[in-house]
Design an enzyme around this catalytic site. Structure first.
Site, PDB file in Angstrom:
ATOM      1  N   TYR A 189       0.956  -1.158   0.133  1.00 16.29           N
ATOM      2  CA  TYR A 189       0.107  -0.029   0.128  1.00 16.29           C
ATOM      3  C   TYR A 189       0.897   1.376   0.028  1.00 16.29           C
ATOM      4  O   TYR A 189       0.268   2.178  -0.133  1.00 16.29           O
ATOM      5  CB  TYR A 189      -1.016  -0.024   1.304  1.00 16.29           C
ATOM      6  CG  TYR A 189      -1.816  -1.030   1.218  1.00 16.29           C
ATOM      7  CD1 TYR A 189      -2.237  -1.792  -0.043  1.00 16.29           C
ATOM      8  CD2 TYR A 189      -2.697  -1.382   2.381  1.00 16.29           C
ATOM      9  CE1 TYR A 189      -3.254  -2.787   0.066  1.00 16.29           C
ATOM     10  CE2 TYR A 189      -3.598  -2.329   2.240  1.00 16.29           C
ATOM     11  CZ  TYR A 189      -3.949  -3.285   1.013  1.00 16.29           C
ATOM     12  OH  TYR A 189      -4.678  -4.170   1.168  1.00 16.29           O
ATOM     13  N   LYS A 214       3.744 -15.142   2.210  1.00 16.54           N
ATOM     14  CA  LYS A 214       3.513 -15.921   0.981  1.00 16.54           C
ATOM     15  C   LYS A 214       4.969 -16.271   0.311  1.00 16.54           C
ATOM     16  O   LYS A 214       5.326 -15.612  -0.883  1.00 16.54           O
ATOM     17  CB  LYS A 214       2.593 -14.936  -0.041  1.00 16.54           C
ATOM     18  CG  LYS A 214       2.535 -15.533  -1.526  1.00 16.54           C
ATOM     19  CD  LYS A 214       1.383 -16.861  -1.361  1.00 16.54           C
ATOM     20  CE  LYS A 214       1.233 -17.585  -2.788  1.00 16.54           C
ATOM     21  NZ  LYS A 214       0.312 -18.753  -2.722  1.00 16.54           N
ATOM     22  N   ASP A 218      -2.625 -18.134   1.697  1.00 14.25           N
ATOM     23  CA  ASP A 218      -3.793 -18.804   0.862  1.00 14.25           C
ATOM     24  C   ASP A 218      -4.306 -20.248   1.967  1.00 14.25           C
ATOM     25  O   ASP A 218      -5.723 -20.353   2.071  1.00 14.25           O
ATOM     26  CB  ASP A 218      -3.435 -19.535  -0.489  1.00 14.25           C
ATOM     27  CG  ASP A 218      -2.090 -20.187  -0.404  1.00 14.25           C
ATOM     28  OD1 ASP A 218      -1.225 -19.802   0.458  1.00 14.25           O
ATOM     29  OD2 ASP A 218      -1.661 -20.896  -1.355  1.00 14.25           O
ATOM     30  N   ASP A 277      -5.087  -6.841   6.007  1.00 16.37           N
ATOM     31  CA  ASP A 277      -6.510  -6.325   5.381  1.00 16.37           C
ATOM     32  C   ASP A 277      -7.508  -7.172   5.435  1.00 16.37           C
ATOM     33  O   ASP A 277      -8.520  -7.263   5.595  1.00 16.37           O
ATOM     34  CB  ASP A 277      -5.982  -5.414   4.357  1.00 16.37           C
ATOM     35  CG  ASP A 277      -7.087  -4.318   3.951  1.00 16.37           C
ATOM     36  OD1 ASP A 277      -7.713  -4.246   4.692  1.00 16.37           O
ATOM     37  OD2 ASP A 277      -7.149  -3.651   3.028  1.00 16.37           O
ATOM     38  N   ASP A 317     -10.691  -8.982   7.835  1.00 18.06           N
ATOM     39  CA  ASP A 317     -12.215  -8.855   7.355  1.00 18.06           C
ATOM     40  C   ASP A 317     -12.685 -10.004   7.126  1.00 18.06           C
ATOM     41  O   ASP A 317     -14.065 -10.404   7.634  1.00 18.06           O
ATOM     42  CB  ASP A 317     -12.133  -8.101   6.117  1.00 18.06           C
ATOM     43  CG  ASP A 317     -12.486  -6.649   6.085  1.00 18.06           C
ATOM     44  OD1 ASP A 317     -12.229  -6.115   7.039  1.00 18.06           O
ATOM     45  OD2 ASP A 317     -12.743  -5.854   5.092  1.00 18.06           O
TER      46      ASP A 317
END
Ligand code: NAD
Length: 359
Positions: free
Chosen positions: A141, A191, A224, A248, A252
């Protein structure tokens, strides 16, 4: 202790829910012999209306000079014009940056009495108690990004994931410290099979955990796989630490587990200096001014504030126990009440928490 707490009620239901959290903090101060001084400052849409700025300088200065900040929520349709000079959310981004808040802490706890409101089956979600620690000021970001327009009319865009050793070290340490007061189990999510920045994250996290926290249980999971584990075995996890973008998305996903957003608090924390505490929900303009908002997420955010910024663990636990007690007694605000069942107003729910606190 003496502490200076800045309240940023904000917009919509923000003022309604922060008022209840303030009442709870006043009661805790009385009960445990502390002096909390409160200062209320404008932020968000109302600050745009009154000062032309979603984060007036005076608000930022007051926050920086405080021991902790409690925020309600900002935003609403009145300030949604995409062509507007500034937006309420700009105030939030700026305050996090200016206060150096590099980690976001989000507890996700499934309350047994509300578990049937979860989209998952009771046998999977009951007992879930996770603390997500998300890196907040680095990663994709904030890395280099760009867009190139080609002669044939197509376009190419890129965004870059960037992390440095110290950014990883400090957020992993924060997660490990939090795990000490919980079940002592840290899971780092990355990852590393694909991304170079994740390989650095994995190396640095492993070193910090091995050298500084050898007594904690430490595991690594690919993002994942974690997306699946969160809905197949959420009770397995304790503290989950991860980068900005994975955090992020996973937070959620995690916020859906307990079945009610009106119960979830969050904290944004830096190395030192005041932290910022808030409910994860927004300003709920659809119910603002009706006195029916659920104040429990903000009340639980004030408990996080006592724990993390003021180091008042017993007081924080007392608030959490009072909320547990109120819910266990079947008391509900409209958002979490069964259809047709009785429910309490915002202030009546605040009253019940005060009673459970013994105030
Ligand atoms: P929202 O969280 O405000 O509301 C979503 C739904 O949940 C609504 O139906 C609302 O009534 C309900 N709800 C939320 N909190 C509740 C509570 N405490 N008690 C009872 N019901 C509650 O999300 P939204 O509708 O997408 O956003 C509304 C505004 O809030 C937008 O302007 C958005 O930008 C802003 N927002 C602000 C923050 C923040 O300040 N941190 C976060 C999210 C959204």
């Amino acid at each position: 202790m003496n502490a200076k707490i800045v309240l940023l009620p904000g917009d919509g239901i923000g003022p309604e829910v922060t008022a209840e959290a303030q009442r709870v903090l006043v009661a805790v101060a009385q009960k445990f012999g502390h002096e909390f001084a409160f200062e209320s400052c404008p932020i968000g849409g109302n600050a745009i209306d009154d000062f032309g700025d979603p984060l007036p300088d005076a608000t930022l200065k007051a926050c920086q000079a405080s021991d902790a900040v409690l925020l309600g929520a900002v935003g609403g349709p009145k300030w949604d014009d995409p062509n507007a000079k500034t937006r309420p959310e700009a105030g939030l981004l700026k305050i996090r940056k200016e206060m150096g808040l590099f980690a976001n802490l989000r507890p996700v706890k499934a309350y047994d009495v509300l578990v049937d409101a979860s989209p998952l089956k009771r046998n999977i979600v009951a007992g879930t108690d996770i603390l997500f620690v998300r890196e907040l000021t680095g990663g994709i970001y904030f890395g280099d990004s760009g867009l190139t327009k080609h002669d044939d009319g197509t376009e190419t865009a890129f965004s870059t994931e960037v992390y440095s050793t110290h950014e990883i070290e400090r957020v992993v340490r924060l997660a490990a410290e939090a795990a000490k007061g919980r079940s002592g189990h840290v899971t780092s999510v990355d990852k590393a099979n694909v991304l170079e920045a994740s390989r650095l994250w994995r190396r640095v996290a492993a070193r910090v955990m091995k050298e500084e926290y050898p007594d904690l249980k430490y595991e690594v999971v690919l993002v994942d796989a974690m997306a699946m584990h969160l809905i197949s075995k959420p009770t397995y996890y304790d503290v989950i630490v991860t980068n900005n973008i994975f955090g992020d998305i996973l937070t959620d996903e995690g916020s859906m587990l307990p079945g009610s957003m009106g119960l979830l608090p969050s904290a944004s924390i830096g190395s030192d200096g005041p932290g910022l505490y808030e409910p994860i929900h927004g300003s709920a303009p659809d119910i603002a001014g009706q006195g029916i908002a659920n104040p429990l997420a903000t009340i639980l955010a004030s408990a996080m504030m006592l724990r993390h910024s003021l180091k008042l663990e017993e007081e924080a636990a007392a608030i959490e126990a009072a909320v547990d007690q109120v819910l266990a007694a079947g008391l509900r605000t409209k958002d979490i009440a069964d259809k047709g069942a009785e429910w309490l107003s915002t202030t009546a729910m605040g009253d019940e928490v005060l009673k459970a606190l013994g105030s």
